[in-house]
Motif scaffolding. Structure first.
Motif, PDB file in Angstrom:
ATOM      1  N   VAL A 139     -42.171 -15.560  40.738  1.00 13.55           N
ATOM      2  CA  VAL A 139     -41.787 -16.507  41.778  1.00 13.55           C
ATOM      3  C   VAL A 139     -40.378 -16.189  42.269  1.00 13.55           C
ATOM      4  CG1 VAL A 139     -41.324 -18.955  42.214  1.00 13.55           C
ATOM      5  CG2 VAL A 139     -43.349 -18.286  40.964  1.00 13.55           C
ATOM      6  N   ALA A 140     -39.546 -15.610  41.428  1.00 15.72           N
ATOM      7  CA  ALA A 140     -38.184 -15.237  41.813  1.00 15.72           C
ATOM      8  C   ALA A 140     -38.171 -14.176  42.908  1.00 15.72           C
ATOM      9  CB  ALA A 140     -37.411 -14.742  40.595  1.00 15.72           C
ATOM     10  N   THR A 141     -39.261 -13.466  43.096  1.00 16.87           N
ATOM     11  CA  THR A 141     -39.341 -12.457  44.154  1.00 16.87           C
ATOM     12  C   THR A 141     -39.137 -13.087  45.521  1.00 16.87           C
ATOM     13  OG1 THR A 141     -40.874 -11.199  42.775  1.00 16.87           O
ATOM     14  CG2 THR A 141     -40.774 -10.607  45.092  1.00 16.87           C
ATOM     15  N   LEU A 142     -39.578 -14.317  45.682  1.00 14.87           N
ATOM     16  CA  LEU A 142     -39.361 -15.040  46.936  1.00 14.87           C
ATOM     17  C   LEU A 142     -37.865 -15.161  47.223  1.00 14.87           C
ATOM     18  CD1 LEU A 142     -40.865 -16.438  49.230  1.00 14.87           C
ATOM     19  CD2 LEU A 142     -40.860 -18.523  47.873  1.00 14.87           C
ATOM     20  N   GLY A 143     -37.075 -15.412  46.199  1.00 12.30           N
ATOM     21  CA  GLY A 143     -35.620 -15.448  46.350  1.00 12.30           C
ATOM     22  C   GLY A 143     -35.047 -14.088  46.722  1.00 12.30           C
ATOM     23  N   LEU A 144     -35.615 -13.015  46.142  1.00 13.25           N
ATOM     24  CA  LEU A 144     -35.167 -11.668  46.511  1.00 13.25           C
ATOM     25  C   LEU A 144     -35.447 -11.365  47.977  1.00 13.25           C
ATOM     26  CD1 LEU A 144     -36.295  -9.495  43.465  1.00 13.25           C
ATOM     27  CD2 LEU A 144     -33.975 -10.073  44.137  1.00 13.25           C
ATOM     28  N   LEU A 145     -36.609 -11.800  48.454  1.00 14.80           N
ATOM     29  CA  LEU A 145     -36.944 -11.575  49.858  1.00 14.80           C
ATOM     30  C   LEU A 145     -35.993 -12.347  50.772  1.00 14.80           C
ATOM     31  CD1 LEU A 145     -40.851 -11.723  49.679  1.00 14.80           C
ATOM     32  CD2 LEU A 145     -39.394  -9.697  49.717  1.00 14.80           C
ATOM     33  N   ALA A 146     -35.667 -13.578  50.373  1.00 16.35           N
ATOM     34  CA  ALA A 146     -34.718 -14.370  51.164  1.00 16.35           C
ATOM     35  C   ALA A 146     -33.336 -13.718  51.150  1.00 16.35           C
ATOM     36  CB  ALA A 146     -34.652 -15.798  50.626  1.00 16.35           C
ATOM     37  N   ALA A 147     -32.914 -13.205  49.997  1.00 18.26           N
ATOM     38  CA  ALA A 147     -31.617 -12.516  49.917  1.00 18.26           C
ATOM     39  C   ALA A 147     -31.626 -11.257  50.783  1.00 18.26           C
ATOM     40  CB  ALA A 147     -31.298 -12.165  48.465  1.00 18.26           C
ATOM     41  N   TYR A 148     -32.743 -10.539  50.787  1.00 21.42           N
ATOM     42  CA  TYR A 148     -32.866  -9.365  51.653  1.00 21.42           C
ATOM     43  C   TYR A 148     -32.691  -9.765  53.114  1.00 21.42           C
ATOM     44  CZ  TYR A 148     -35.025  -5.823  54.552  1.00 21.42           C
ATOM     45  OH  TYR A 148     -35.265  -4.926  55.551  1.00 21.42           O
ATOM     46  N   GLU A 149     -33.342 -10.852  53.505  1.00 23.67           N
ATOM     47  CA  GLU A 149     -33.235 -11.320  54.888  1.00 23.67           C
ATOM     48  C   GLU A 149     -31.795 -11.667  55.251  1.00 23.67           C
ATOM     49  OE1 GLU A 149     -35.073 -11.331  57.462  1.00 23.67           O
ATOM     50  OE2 GLU A 149     -37.012 -10.850  56.627  1.00 23.67           O
ATOM     51  N   LEU A 150     -31.093 -12.339  54.340  1.00 20.13           N
ATOM     52  CA  LEU A 150     -29.698 -12.678  54.612  1.00 20.13           C
ATOM     53  C   LEU A 150     -28.830 -11.434  54.734  1.00 20.13           C
ATOM     54  CD1 LEU A 150     -29.242 -15.823  52.341  1.00 20.13           C
ATOM     55  CD2 LEU A 150     -29.432 -15.745  54.836  1.00 20.13           C
ATOM     56  N   CYS A 151     -29.107 -10.431  53.932  1.00 13.43           N
ATOM     57  CA  CYS A 151     -28.368  -9.163  54.050  1.00 13.43           C
ATOM     58  C   CYS A 151     -28.739  -8.437  55.344  1.00 13.43           C
ATOM     59  CB  CYS A 151     -28.655  -8.262  52.851  1.00 13.43           C
ATOM     60  SG  CYS A 151     -27.960  -8.866  51.319  1.00 13.43           S
ATOM     61  N   ARG A 152     -30.011  -8.524  55.714  1.00 19.09           N
ATOM     62  CA  ARG A 152     -30.482  -7.840  56.920  1.00 19.09           C
ATOM     63  C   ARG A 152     -29.800  -8.388  58.167  1.00 19.09           C
ATOM     64  NH1 ARG A 152     -34.414  -8.271  60.753  1.00 19.09           N
ATOM     65  NH2 ARG A 152     -35.138 -10.278  59.994  1.00 19.09           N
ATOM     66  N   ILE A 153     -29.598  -9.695  58.211  1.00 18.07           N
ATOM     67  CA  ILE A 153     -28.947 -10.274  59.387  1.00 18.07           C
ATOM     68  C   ILE A 153     -27.436 -10.349  59.210  1.00 18.07           C
ATOM     69  CG2 ILE A 153     -30.989 -11.623  60.025  1.00 18.07           C
ATOM     70  CD1 ILE A 153     -29.507 -14.110  58.959  1.00 18.07           C
ATOM     71  N   ARG A 154     -26.949  -9.792  58.119  1.00 17.86           N
ATOM     72  CA  ARG A 154     -25.520  -9.716  57.819  1.00 17.86           C
ATOM     73  C   ARG A 154     -24.858 -11.097  57.807  1.00 17.86           C
ATOM     74  NH1 ARG A 154     -26.857  -4.932  59.233  1.00 17.86           N
ATOM     75  NH2 ARG A 154     -25.686  -3.035  59.177  1.00 17.86           N
ATOM     76  N   LEU A 155     -25.575 -12.053  57.269  1.00 19.93           N
ATOM     77  CA  LEU A 155     -25.105 -13.424  57.084  1.00 19.93           C
ATOM     78  C   LEU A 155     -24.652 -14.091  58.376  1.00 19.93           C
ATOM     79  CD1 LEU A 155     -23.191 -13.025  53.715  1.00 19.93           C
ATOM     80  CD2 LEU A 155     -25.436 -14.009  54.052  1.00 19.93           C
ATOM     81  N   GLN A 156     -25.082 -13.576  59.518  1.00 21.90           N
ATOM     82  CA  GLN A 156     -24.779 -14.216  60.793  1.00 21.90           C
ATOM     83  C   GLN A 156     -25.932 -15.172  61.095  1.00 21.90           C
ATOM     84  OE1 GLN A 156     -24.265 -10.896  63.406  1.00 21.90           O
ATOM     85  NE2 GLN A 156     -22.334 -10.300  62.466  1.00 21.90           N
ATOM     86  N   ILE A 157     -25.777 -16.387  60.607  1.00 22.37           N
ATOM     87  CA  ILE A 157     -26.876 -17.340  60.624  1.00 22.37           C
ATOM     88  C   ILE A 157     -26.764 -18.253  61.844  1.00 22.37           C
ATOM     89  CG2 ILE A 157     -27.970 -19.216  59.347  1.00 22.37           C
ATOM     90  CD1 ILE A 157     -26.832 -17.913  56.795  1.00 22.37           C
ATOM     91  N   ASP A 158     -27.854 -18.352  62.577  1.00 29.29           N
ATOM     92  CA  ASP A 158     -27.978 -19.329  63.659  1.00 29.29           C
ATOM     93  C   ASP A 158     -29.412 -19.853  63.632  1.00 29.29           C
ATOM     94  OD1 ASP A 158     -29.548 -17.347  64.816  1.00 29.29           O
ATOM     95  OD2 ASP A 158     -28.060 -16.777  66.303  1.00 29.29           O
TER      96      ASP A 158
END
Length: 186
Positions: A63-82
């Motif tokens: 289930v922790a893999t879901l967290g890894l995917l979310a962390a990947y997404e945050l790195c992919r967008i370089r933490l520029q969240i909108d």
């Protein structure tokens, strides 16, 4: 000297499987995001979902893999969240959330497995102990001595224990340093 560790650790096969399938899931998910909207991207996403399901069926900690995917997404967008990027991340991870919910329903309703057993330690003790373990592993990476499968770490029960207090302060320092470093890069 008899080398029995590989035979004794055959019960750890599920941990190896969940690690393999989780990494495969992350790799295929990254590939699907690179090729989003194409046939290859859709195939990679289907493969990523299949790998995630195999990881879940290997061991529940997947289930922790879901967290890894979310962390990947945050790195992919370089933490520029909108708002637009958050929706994109949410809908990208939605199939994995659905698989997770389906797996939990399967485990609880069909198999009848419910975690009603007494815990070995409480949440607070677990957090304090894990803070200590974090620095034990950092030490083992920096100084690779006394490497084995089994490490006995006494449970920390109070923040006022010197090792627990030092570890919590260390974890907070690492987190604050990471945030300050991120702010200096952006």
């Amino acid at each position: 000297p008899i080398n029995t560790q590989p035979v004794n650790y055959i019960s750890g096969r599920s941990t190896l499987l969940v690690g393999c399938f989780s990494l495969l899931c992350l790799f295929l998910y990254a590939r699907s995001r690179e090729k989003a909207g194409t046939r290859g991207g859709n195939i990679a996403l289907a493969g990523s979902l299949a790998a995630y399901l195999c990881a879940l069926l290997s061991k529940e900690e997947a289930v922790a893999t879901l967290g890894l995917l979310a962390a990947y997404e945050l790195c992919r967008i370089r933490l520029q969240i909108d708002g637009k990027r958050l929706r994109e991340i949410f809908f990208g991870l939605l199939p994995f959330m659905i698989v997770t919910a389906g797996f939990l329903v399967f485990v609880v309703r069909i198999l009848g497995i419910v975690g009603d057993t007494a815990q070995a330690r409480g949440v607070w003790e677990n957090l304090l102990t894990q803070a200590r373990v974090f620095f034990i592993y950092i030490r083992m990476i920096a100084l690779p001595t006394n490497l084995s499968i089994d490490h006995v770490v006494a449970t920390s029960t109070s923040l006022f224990e010197p090792a627990a207090l030092a570890s919590v302060i260390g974890v907070i320092a690492v987190l604050v340093g990471s945030v300050l470093d991120r702010n200096s890069v952006v």
